[in-house]
Design a protein around this motif. Sequence first.
Motif, mmCIF file in Angstrom:
data_model
loop_
_atom_site.group_PDB
_atom_site.id
_atom_site.type_symbol
_atom_site.label_atom_id
_atom_site.label_comp_id
_atom_site.label_asym_id
_atom_site.label_seq_id
_atom_site.Cartn_x
_atom_site.Cartn_y
_atom_site.Cartn_z
ATOM 1 N N ILE A 137 -10.418 19.863 14.696
ATOM 2 C CA ILE A 137 -10.827 20.763 13.623
ATOM 3 C C ILE A 137 -9.702 21.772 13.382
ATOM 4 N N GLN A 161 -2.151 26.193 10.743
ATOM 5 C CA GLN A 161 -1.737 25.490 9.521
ATOM 6 C C GLN A 161 -0.650 24.457 9.785
ATOM 7 N N SER A 208 -18.281 31.301 15.122
ATOM 8 C CA SER A 208 -18.563 30.222 14.173
ATOM 9 C C SER A 208 -20.049 29.893 14.041
ATOM 10 N N GLU A 247 -3.979 18.815 7.434
ATOM 11 C CA GLU A 247 -4.485 18.262 6.179
ATOM 12 C C GLU A 247 -3.424 18.377 5.085
ATOM 13 N N HIS A 291 -5.580 29.286 2.771
ATOM 14 C CA HIS A 291 -5.735 29.220 4.220
ATOM 15 C C HIS A 291 -4.893 30.257 4.956
ATOM 16 N N SER A 314 -3.185 22.029 3.963
ATOM 17 C CA SER A 314 -3.134 23.030 5.034
ATOM 18 C C SER A 314 -2.288 24.253 4.681
ATOM 19 N N GLN A 340 -17.745 18.926 7.193
ATOM 20 C CA GLN A 340 -17.675 20.258 6.611
ATOM 21 C C GLN A 340 -18.195 21.298 7.591
ATOM 22 N N GLN A 341 -19.233 20.908 8.347
ATOM 23 C CA GLN A 341 -19.839 21.797 9.327
ATOM 24 C C GLN A 341 -20.329 20.952 10.494
ATOM 25 N N TYR A 397 -7.661 27.087 11.099
ATOM 26 C CA TYR A 397 -7.819 28.018 9.979
ATOM 27 C C TYR A 397 -9.207 27.918 9.337
ATOM 28 N N LYS A 398 -9.988 26.934 9.763
ATOM 29 C CA LYS A 398 -11.361 26.823 9.263
ATOM 30 C C LYS A 398 -12.323 27.708 10.071
#
Length: 254
Positions: free
Chosen positions: A131, A35, A197, A58, A66, A61, A104-105, A134-135
């Motif tokens: 990337i 983060q 992932s 971001e 998150h 974040s 997004q992916q 935290y995603k």
Amino acid sequence: MFTAELTFECYQDTTIDAVDGAITQLIDALRYNGQILGREFPTSIDDGVFITRVVCPEEESLHPNHHSSIVEKRLQALSKAGLLAPKIRLTGMDLHSDNTDPCQQPEWQVLYTHYLSTCSPLRCGEHLAPIPLYKLPTPAIGDHQDLLRWQVDWSSTDELQMHGTTLKQACSEVLTDISSPLNHTGWQLAKDIEQQSKVPTYYYLYHLADTTEPSAKTARPCPSCGGTWQLESPLHGIFDFKCEPCRLVSNLPW
């Protein structure tokens, strides 16, 4: 990337040591969750108010959505040190940082860093943009500490060989040898990220200039399977080789 300030206010009598420990533990948890970025987080004090300056991938974040379980635990521990939950103020865009990946992916991703990088070492294969960690699904240990420690090791080794110190040769061998402990760890981390992932995740194997003929350099096989892996044209001006089965990418000598 964006800069932000976290303001911590005291609600009861406390000590500098207690406050310092609580804030440090929270900052570490945020960092290992991806983060906030970097390794240095200056904290100032003004009339009982503590302000920590951070860089985030971001604008959102630091949103609670998150937070990892470890971050939540460190936030709850602030009260034991006599602190309220931090007030967050976004101060603007960081002009010296890479932009976060817009996907997004991602279709594929790569574990790639260098000695000047402070952003996420996981990058989108299409944009080579970082990337936010935290995603990713949370590892069993609860955060991405292993990945970030590998990044520090890789960056430190790269810096030593780039500066031409007495350790240059040793560091160069560590970076380029696929079987070195540094690369073994990074490659395994990439495999773990792919498993978690479900996104194809490659590992970047650094390659340095040597005395071989150019034709021999371009013809070098994949160091893992021995197959042909040279691309018709380089990706992002960096990757000249890509082995899909082994999930490896590499470069021609600069």
